[in-house]
Enzyme design. Structure first.
Site, short mmCIF file in Angstrom:
data_model
loop_
_atom_site.label_atom_id
_atom_site.label_comp_id
_atom_site.label_asym_id
_atom_site.label_seq_id
_atom_site.Cartn_x
_atom_site.Cartn_y
_atom_site.Cartn_z
N PHE A 170 0.77 -1.13 -0.09
CA PHE A 170 0.18 -0.11 -0.12
C PHE A 170 0.83 1.05 -0.05
O PHE A 170 2.01 1.31 0.85
CB PHE A 170 -1.15 0.13 1.26
CG PHE A 170 -1.98 1.08 1.29
CD1 PHE A 170 -2.99 0.78 0.44
CD2 PHE A 170 -1.64 2.21 1.94
CE1 PHE A 170 -4.14 1.91 0.44
CE2 PHE A 170 -2.65 3.15 1.87
CZ PHE A 170 -3.81 3.01 1.27
N ASP A 239 2.23 -5.17 8.65
CA ASP A 239 1.24 -4.42 8.14
C ASP A 239 0.05 -5.17 8.37
O ASP A 239 -0.15 -6.00 7.67
CB ASP A 239 1.16 -3.47 6.97
CG ASP A 239 0.06 -2.33 6.82
OD1 ASP A 239 -1.13 -3.02 7.22
OD2 ASP A 239 0.04 -1.45 6.31
N TYR A 264 -10.44 0.49 11.14
CA TYR A 264 -11.56 0.79 10.41
C TYR A 264 -12.07 0.01 9.24
O TYR A 264 -13.05 0.07 8.79
CB TYR A 264 -11.68 2.30 9.74
CG TYR A 264 -10.37 2.58 8.97
CD1 TYR A 264 -9.93 1.97 7.68
CD2 TYR A 264 -9.37 3.53 9.25
CE1 TYR A 264 -8.97 2.32 7.06
CE2 TYR A 264 -8.32 3.97 8.74
CZ TYR A 264 -8.07 3.30 7.63
OH TYR A 264 -6.99 3.17 6.94
N LYS A 265 -11.46 -1.19 9.21
CA LYS A 265 -11.93 -2.12 7.97
C LYS A 265 -12.47 -3.45 8.72
O LYS A 265 -13.70 -3.18 9.19
CB LYS A 265 -10.46 -2.76 7.23
CG LYS A 265 -9.96 -1.42 6.50
CD LYS A 265 -8.61 -2.23 5.78
CE LYS A 265 -7.76 -1.02 5.46
NZ LYS A 265 -8.01 -0.52 4.29
N ARG A 413 -12.69 -5.09 -6.38
CA ARG A 413 -12.46 -5.54 -5.00
C ARG A 413 -13.70 -6.12 -4.21
O ARG A 413 -14.59 -5.20 -4.14
CB ARG A 413 -11.52 -4.81 -4.09
CG ARG A 413 -10.21 -4.58 -4.24
CD ARG A 413 -9.14 -3.95 -3.56
NE ARG A 413 -10.02 -2.94 -2.62
CZ ARG A 413 -9.46 -2.28 -1.55
NH1 ARG A 413 -8.34 -2.93 -1.36
NH2 ARG A 413 -9.98 -1.44 -0.81
C1 PLP Z 1 -2.35 -1.89 4.03
C2 PLP Z 1 -2.51 -0.41 4.50
N1 PLP Z 1 -1.49 0.13 4.87
C3 PLP Z 1 -1.80 1.48 5.44
C4 PLP Z 1 -2.66 2.27 5.21
C5 PLP Z 1 -2.99 3.41 5.68
O1 PLP Z 1 -3.68 3.75 6.68
P1 PLP Z 1 -3.91 5.25 7.43
O2 PLP Z 1 -4.72 5.95 6.61
O3 PLP Z 1 -4.54 4.82 8.80
O4 PLP Z 1 -2.36 5.79 7.76
C6 PLP Z 1 -4.08 1.51 4.45
C7 PLP Z 1 -5.10 2.22 4.04
O5 PLP Z 1 -6.32 1.75 3.72
C8 PLP Z 1 -3.77 0.26 3.94
O6 PLP Z 1 -4.51 -0.51 3.41
#
Ligand code: PLP
Length: 438
Positions: A170, A239, A264-265, A413
């Site tokens: 990501f 992560d 939040y997921k 998705r």
């Molecule tokens: C795998 C992954 N890492 C990091 C993040 C970023 O998270 P944040 O916006 O809380 O910093 C996301 C956001 O969807 C994500 O899917």
């Protein structure tokens, strides 16, 4: 925020548009499809009904507030609203804040919320108490974890100069890793997770990996990769954004060093809900946060000019916690009462298997290509389908009451949150997709 969905790109080509909402069930002979007993629609709808009837987790859907007529398959981006959250949040605002005012830092236990909620969340990621602290965003926690990991590696001895980073990560992880590496004198080496064992060496300081790939839904081998990282003497940072709440993680069991994730997921904490940082107990005394805010001080109200870190995971705290979001999350986690992650994983695999079978049946061959691995041990809790005009197709699906999302350039998705998604939802989503291509 959850990963936002872009809506401003020009349309490329048109799937069949403008059809009414799909019926909830593909009853034979209805507008849902070819119909008639023995038809694929009738068979799959009947199978979905039987699977839902046998599903021991089916009743958990009542713990959520979901709009009627909508199949919600975007819990891998923003989880649904747990039914307790509105009243809990209202109490925080009207009574705890409105009446008790500043007394709530003590009397409503606001001050200890980050570590208390961390302990509440910990069993869902396989962590014993005292190792998870909630607060800030995933991006910010990643920064703490990566710089903290680089400092742990440096303290262990000289000569470690590289940081391996999941090449398909990501984007925020890549951006933060680049900055953390620059600050700590490391060189980032983007690496496919499958190539990590071969890429590890005596110069590896830190390895950052995603448990589940956000785009493909591919599940990486956390136990095996963590073992390999340790065999090379490096620090493993994971992560967990796309795995926590969807499948067993086993942070303690697999001796993960540091981990971050959002809530939040699959944890349904709400838009912008605070993220978390896991610091394995064995690293806590040496963990040197790059953001040593006053909330992580051993004596925060001593107001001393000299920084002395608190004991335990709470040295991962920074500043004043975001109480409204945090206490919404605390209430959201009640949706897990009496539920095991193992049971959720079993249902998630059954749901994604069934969805893939429905897609194979309903969607014309050659129009979509699953990019999520078929093998259970490599599949997260989402199904990603590659197709032309994915953005347009998803827009049409949403118009017909099936909410998933789209990732550039060509991926649909569909996230399956077993707490509130059922087999009839999976059948209707695939059937609707088939109609769009029909
Ligand atoms: C795998 C992954 N890492 C990091 C993040 C970023 O998270 P944040 O916006 O809380 O910093 C996301 C956001 O969807 C994500 O899917």
């Amino acid at each position: 925020m959850s990963e936002p969905t872009r809506t401003s790109e020009p349309a490329a080509a048109r799937p069949r548009a403008g059809a009414p909402l799909e019926p909830d069930h593909g009853a034979p002979g209805t507008a849902g499809g070819p119909g008639g007993s023995g038809s694929p629609t009738g068979d799959l709808a009947a199978r979905a009904a039987a699977l839902d009837a046998a599903d021991e987790l089916a009743g958990l859907r009542d713990r959520f507030t979901l709009p009627d007529g909508v199949v919600y398959l975007d819990g891998n981006s923003l989880g649904a609203l747990p039914a307790t959250v509105a009243a809990a949040t209202s109490d925080v605002v009207t009574r705890q804040w409105g009446e008790l005012l500043i007394r709530s830092w003590d009397e409503s236990d606001w001050w200890t919320a980050p570590e208390r909620i961390g302990d509440k969340l910990a069993p869902l990621v396989g962590a014993a108490p005292g190792q998870v602290v909630v607060g800030d965003s995933t991006s910010v926690n990643l920064f703490k974890a990566l710089v903290g990991a680089a400092r742990l590696a440096e303290a262990a001895g000289p000569g470690r100069t590289t940081m391996l980073v999941d090449a398909a990560t990501f984007p925020t992880d890549g951006y933060i890793a680049a900055s953390a590496a620059r600050m700590t004198g490391l060189t980032v080496l983007p690496t496919d997770p499958a190539d990590v064992p071969a890429a590890l060496g005596p110069d590896t300081a830190v390895v950052l990996l995603n448990h589940v790939d956000y785009r493909t839904g591919r599940l990486h081998d956390l136990p095996g990769l963590t073992r390999a990282v340790h065999a090379a003497g490096a620090i493993a940072v994971w992560d967990l954004c796309h795995s926590a709440g969807a499948l067993p993680v086993g942070l303690d069991a697999h001796a993960v060093d540091l981990a971050v994730g959002c809530t939040y997921k699959y944890l349904n904490g709400g838009p912008g809900a605070p993220a978390y940082l896991y610091i394995a107990e064995r690293h806590q005394a040496a963990f040197d946060s790059p953001l040593p805010g006053w909330n992580s001080h051993a004596d925060p109200f001593g107001m001393t000019p000299h920084y002395a870190p608190a004991e335990g995971a709470l040295r991962g705290r920074v500043g004043t916690p975001d109480i409204l979001s945090m206490l919404a999350l605390e209430s959201a986690l009640d949706a897990w009462d009496g539920v095991t992650v193992e049971a959720v994983r079993a249902k998630s695999l059954a749901l994604t298997d069934f969805f893939l079978a429905c897609v194979a049946q309903y969607v014309p061959q050659g129009t979509v290509e699953p990019v999520t691995p078929a093998e259970h041990e490599r599949r997260g809790s989402q199904v990603s389908l590659r197709t032309e005009n994915a953005r347009e197709v998803m827009r049409e699906l949403i118009a017909r009451g099936v909410v998933g999302d789209y990732r550039a350039p060509d991926v649909l998705r569909f996230g399956f949150t077993p707490l509130y998604v059922g087999f009839a939802d999976a059948e209707r989503a695939a059937r609707t997709l088939g109609h769009i291509f029909g």
